[in-house]
Design a protein around this motif. Structure first.
Motif, PDB file in Angstrom:
ATOM      1  N   ASP A 100       1.272   4.315  -2.812  1.00 45.72           N
ATOM      2  CA  ASP A 100       1.256   5.746  -2.503  1.00 45.72           C
ATOM      3  C   ASP A 100       2.527   6.428  -3.010  1.00 45.72           C
ATOM      4  O   ASP A 100       2.484   7.562  -3.506  1.00 45.72           O
ATOM      5  CB  ASP A 100       1.136   5.968  -0.997  1.00 45.72           C
ATOM      6  CG  ASP A 100      -0.212   5.540  -0.434  1.00 45.72           C
ATOM      7  OD1 ASP A 100      -1.167   5.361  -1.222  1.00 45.72           O
ATOM      8  OD2 ASP A 100      -0.313   5.381   0.798  1.00 45.72           O
ATOM      9  N   HIS A 145      -5.605   0.432  -6.909  1.00 48.21           N
ATOM     10  CA  HIS A 145      -6.570   0.201  -5.829  1.00 48.21           C
ATOM     11  C   HIS A 145      -6.700   1.420  -4.914  1.00 48.21           C
ATOM     12  O   HIS A 145      -7.817   1.799  -4.540  1.00 48.21           O
ATOM     13  CB  HIS A 145      -6.127  -1.007  -5.001  1.00 48.21           C
ATOM     14  CG  HIS A 145      -7.056  -1.342  -3.876  1.00 48.21           C
ATOM     15  ND1 HIS A 145      -8.253  -2.001  -4.069  1.00 48.21           N
ATOM     16  CD2 HIS A 145      -6.971  -1.101  -2.539  1.00 48.21           C
ATOM     17  CE1 HIS A 145      -8.863  -2.149  -2.903  1.00 48.21           C
ATOM     18  NE2 HIS A 145      -8.112  -1.615  -1.961  1.00 48.21           N
ATOM     19  N   GLY A 146      -5.587   2.037  -4.568  1.00 54.26           N
ATOM     20  CA  GLY A 146      -5.606   3.124  -3.606  1.00 54.26           C
ATOM     21  C   GLY A 146      -5.851   4.500  -4.193  1.00 54.26           C
ATOM     22  O   GLY A 146      -6.245   5.421  -3.472  1.00 54.26           O
ATOM     23  N   GLU A 174      -1.515  -1.831  -6.511  1.00 54.55           N
ATOM     24  CA  GLU A 174      -1.849  -1.087  -5.294  1.00 54.55           C
ATOM     25  C   GLU A 174      -2.155   0.369  -5.609  1.00 54.55           C
ATOM     26  O   GLU A 174      -3.039   0.976  -4.986  1.00 54.55           O
ATOM     27  CB  GLU A 174      -0.702  -1.177  -4.293  1.00 54.55           C
ATOM     28  CG  GLU A 174      -0.582  -2.529  -3.632  1.00 54.55           C
ATOM     29  CD  GLU A 174      -1.847  -2.952  -2.910  1.00 54.55           C
ATOM     30  OE1 GLU A 174      -2.356  -2.175  -2.080  1.00 54.55           O
ATOM     31  OE2 GLU A 174      -2.332  -4.055  -3.202  1.00 54.55           O
ATOM     32  N   SER A 231       3.317  -8.450   3.256  1.00 57.48           N
ATOM     33  CA  SER A 231       2.413  -7.724   2.374  1.00 57.48           C
ATOM     34  C   SER A 231       2.359  -8.361   0.989  1.00 57.48           C
ATOM     35  O   SER A 231       1.290  -8.489   0.391  1.00 57.48           O
ATOM     36  CB  SER A 231       2.868  -6.266   2.266  1.00 57.48           C
ATOM     37  OG  SER A 231       2.000  -5.508   1.470  1.00 57.48           O
ATOM     38  N   ALA A 239       0.830  -1.203   0.000  1.00 54.53           N
ATOM     39  CA  ALA A 239       0.000   0.000   0.000  1.00 54.53           C
ATOM     40  C   ALA A 239       0.865   1.254   0.000  1.00 54.53           C
ATOM     41  O   ALA A 239       0.581   2.225  -0.716  1.00 54.53           O
ATOM     42  CB  ALA A 239      -0.937  -0.008   1.208  1.00 54.53           C
ATOM     43  N   GLN A 283      -1.253 -10.118  -0.785  1.00 52.09           N
ATOM     44  CA  GLN A 283      -1.966  -9.290  -1.764  1.00 52.09           C
ATOM     45  C   GLN A 283      -2.965 -10.095  -2.594  1.00 52.09           C
ATOM     46  O   GLN A 283      -2.678 -11.193  -3.066  1.00 52.09           O
ATOM     47  CB  GLN A 283      -0.990  -8.601  -2.711  1.00 52.09           C
ATOM     48  CG  GLN A 283      -1.702  -7.588  -3.623  1.00 52.09           C
ATOM     49  CD  GLN A 283      -0.797  -7.034  -4.714  1.00 52.09           C
ATOM     50  OE1 GLN A 283      -0.017  -7.769  -5.296  1.00 52.09           O
ATOM     51  NE2 GLN A 283      -0.914  -5.752  -4.995  1.00 52.09           N
ATOM     52  N   ARG A 338      -5.471  -8.794  -5.718  1.00 54.16           N
ATOM     53  CA  ARG A 338      -5.914  -7.628  -6.468  1.00 54.16           C
ATOM     54  C   ARG A 338      -6.509  -7.978  -7.839  1.00 54.16           C
ATOM     55  O   ARG A 338      -6.581  -7.118  -8.714  1.00 54.16           O
ATOM     56  CB  ARG A 338      -4.757  -6.651  -6.645  1.00 54.16           C
ATOM     57  CG  ARG A 338      -4.353  -5.942  -5.354  1.00 54.16           C
ATOM     58  CD  ARG A 338      -5.410  -4.925  -4.925  1.00 54.16           C
ATOM     59  NE  ARG A 338      -5.073  -4.295  -3.657  1.00 54.16           N
ATOM     60  CZ  ARG A 338      -5.747  -4.492  -2.542  1.00 54.16           C
ATOM     61  NH1 ARG A 338      -6.801  -5.312  -2.533  1.00 54.16           N
ATOM     62  NH2 ARG A 338      -5.403  -3.878  -1.430  1.00 54.16           N
TER      63      ARG A 338
END
Length: 309
Positions: free
Chosen positions: A85, A117-118, A114, A221, A81, A225, A227
């Motif tokens: 970012d 997704h984020g 990620e 992590s 995550a 995952q 996804r």
């Protein structure tokens, strides 16, 4: 030579970023490296993609936190995550406008998922193409190292225990003498039928630069995952998924599930190749990058033509 810059993230971590190509190029391609590696694994694509495209292209590659020439990560920051970012921050800083193509190898591909997704609104507004190389959207679901299941379970237990120990290693790196001893194991784990001495040296040198904490702390992590649903919601973006049929870390079922989730993805399974496709099959990877980038440029030009009409 690429321009080397530092991007400082909100938590103070500085990323080593390399940018090449004209600033006014019609599209920017981001190259994201794998776990325990760095931007050098893309060196053949960095030189080969502009020539393959025959059109100006801007290329951005950077070392993830805890890797290469970027700053160390904290244990709390060693998550997918956070990497998603970080990618959003690099895009906003280095390529704040215009269409982009995202290409990720292994951990880099998971980072792209990620990010999608984020940051779905940014993703939808900016991303015009995707290339996934030797990666997975299902954690360790398909990872069996090419071995019988009983041995795989034992290795997984040892790996989990080892990751916990490494996560306490802080800013230390793997000692070069230990890496020399581990070179045959790295060759078996990461490469297929062929591995040139130069490619093995480059890969080993990248592992030597990664922070021990990053090697261990990212493991949880990565393994957890999931996804595929995120990918299935992305629509009909130009995309490609490539994998070697000798890949012991992300075997063909990983790429097959990614391609199945993306309706316009081209799936390529490379005979005899392992996990390091950018080094083992550089021309094939460059061709896939060029094909997706051309399709992304076509989409942008078609869109501009429709708006003009």
């Amino acid at each position: 030579m690429p321009e080397r810059i530092a991007v400082t993230l909100p938590d103070g971590v500085r990323l080593h970023v390399e940018v090449s190509g004209p600033s006014d190029a019609p599209i920017t391609v981001f190259l994201l490296h794998g776990w325990t590696l760095d931007t050098r694994t893309w060196h053949r694509q960095l030189s080969g993609l502009p020539e393959a495209l025959h059109t100006p292209v801007r290329i951005v590659a950077y070392d993830a936190r805890g890797h290469g020439r970027s700053d160390n990560t904290t244990r709390a920051g060693a998550t997918l995550a956070q990497l998603g970012d970080d990618l959003a921050e690099v895009i906003a800083t280095v390529a704040p406008t215009g269409p982009i193509v995202l290409a990720g190898h292994s951990l880099g591909g998971m980072t792209i998922m990620e990010f999608a997704h984020g940051h779905p609104l940014t993703f939808a507004a900016r991303v015009a193409g995707l290339v996934f190389i030797s990666t997975t959207a299902e954690g360790h679901t398909h990872t069996e190292y090419g071995l019988p299941s009983r041995i795989t379970r034992l290795i997984r237990l040892l790996e989990t225990t080892g990751a916990g120990i490494l996560a306490r290693g802080g800013s230390w790196r793997v000692h070069r003498y230990l890496l020399r001893a581990l070179a045959p194991s790295l060759r078996w784990l990461l490469f297929g039928d062929r591995a040139t001495p130069d490619d093995l040296i480059l890969t080993t040198a990248a592992v030597a630069r990664v922070q021990l904490l990053a090697i261990g702390a990212f493991r949880s992590s990565v393994g957890e995952q999931r996804r595929l649903a995120t990918l299935a919601a992305l629509g009909d973006l130009p995309a490609a998924a490539l994998v070697g049929d000798r890949d012991r870390l992300t075997p063909p079922p990983c790429a097959e599930s990614i391609a199945a989730a993306l309706p316009d993805a081209d799936l390529t399974v490379c005979p005899g190749a392992g996990h390091m496709l950018m080094l083992e099959r550089p021309a094939l990877v460059t061709a896939a990058l060029a094909a997706v980038t051309r399709a992304a440029l076509g989409d942008q030009r078609d869109s501009a033509d429709l708006q003009a009409a």
